[in-house]
Scaffold this active site. Structure first.
Site, PDB file in Angstrom:
ATOM      1  CE1 TYR A 135     -14.712  18.822   6.094  1.00  0.00           C
ATOM      2  CE2 TYR A 135     -16.474  19.722   6.778  1.00  0.00           C
ATOM      3  CZ  TYR A 135     -15.250  19.023   7.031  1.00  0.00           C
ATOM      4  OH  TYR A 135     -15.123  18.384   7.955  1.00  0.00           O
ATOM      5  CE  LYS A 138     -17.839  16.265  10.739  1.00  0.00           C
ATOM      6  NZ  LYS A 138     -17.191  16.081  11.534  1.00  0.00           N
TER       7      LYS A 138
END
Length: 255
Positions: A154, A161
């Site tokens: 990620y 995020k």
């Protein structure tokens, strides 16, 4: 029309396919009495076709959240369809391929800056662009993927995020005096177009389905969408700055 969102006017971003969480949000919102306006960017004709699959065809406004002119004109464009907004849904995220799939140490700043602009700063930018249309009782809700941990593959999107989650808390601080809430829904992994664009993302799938206490359906966007609707509704009038996990309980487990 009756429903938990009866009379609500919502702006929903991020509808690209009918498999997206944003589409499920728009669909359920209409079924619960809301009037929905969508935004799209780039493949606008595609978004317009998807919008026709909703219970009621929804108007689509072009919006590039990195374009200052688009943001400045958003309120006027929305007013062509509704006279105000009660809720805004942020379902926007993007990172260049160099920022994903294990390239954390090598991703150049220009690519990282793009990821942070589109995936993090846009939350504040969208909220402030919609602010002239919103009053007390309004809500901004965004979608995240647990930014408290480092996830394999990620990479910089995880950083984005984490920034999004912090931005939501600050937005809650600064919009609270106007009676407007800011919350996020942290959904487990879903087989959306966004997930398919992340190299190696499938390694989350088996682990999540096996370990989540409630189990996890990788193809079901509705649980996350229902949480978004709840946070947009009047049933959470004193909740802001929160991250609601809709992941089968996976986040509560140890490593």
């Amino acid at each position: 029309m009756s429903g938990m969102l009866a009379g609500k006017r919502l702006l929903v971003t991020g509808v690209i396919t009918d498999q997206s969480i944003a589409f499920s949000v728009a669909k359920l919102a209409q079924e619960n009495g809301a009037t929905v306006v969508l935004t799209g960017f780039g493949r606008l004709s595609l978004v317009e076709r998807i919008a026709k699959r909703l219970p009621e065809p929804a108007p689509v406004i072009e919006l590039d959240v990195t374009n200052a002119d688009h943001l400045a004109g958003l309120a006027d464009r929305v007013r062509e369809h509704v006279d105000g907004l009660d809720g805004v849904v942020h379902s926007i995220g993007f990172a260049p391929q160099s920022c994903l799939g294990g390239g954390f140490l090598d991703a150049p700043w220009d690519d990282v800056a793009t990821a942070l602009h589109v995936s993090t700063y846009s939350y504040k930018a969208l909220a402030t662009a919609a602010l002239p249309l919103m009053g007390p009782g309004g809500a901004v809700v965004g979608l995240t993927f647990d930014g408290t941990k480092a996830w394999p593959v990620y990479d910089w999107m995880g950083v984005a995020k984490a920034g999004l989650e912090s931005a939501s808390r600050y937005l809650a601080l600064h919009l609270g005096r106007r009676g407007i809430r800011s919350n996020l829904v942290s959904a487990g992994p879903l087989r959306t177009m966004a997930a398919r664009s992340i190299p190696g993302f499938e390694q989350f799938e088996d682990a999540w389905a096996d370990r989540a206490p409630l189990g996890w359906d990788l193809a079901d966007q509705e649980p996350a969408a229902r949480a978004v609707l709840a946070l947009l509704s009047d049933w959470f009038p004193a909740t802001t700055g929160e991250v609601v996990h809709v992941d089968g309980g996976y986040h509560a487990l140890g490593a």
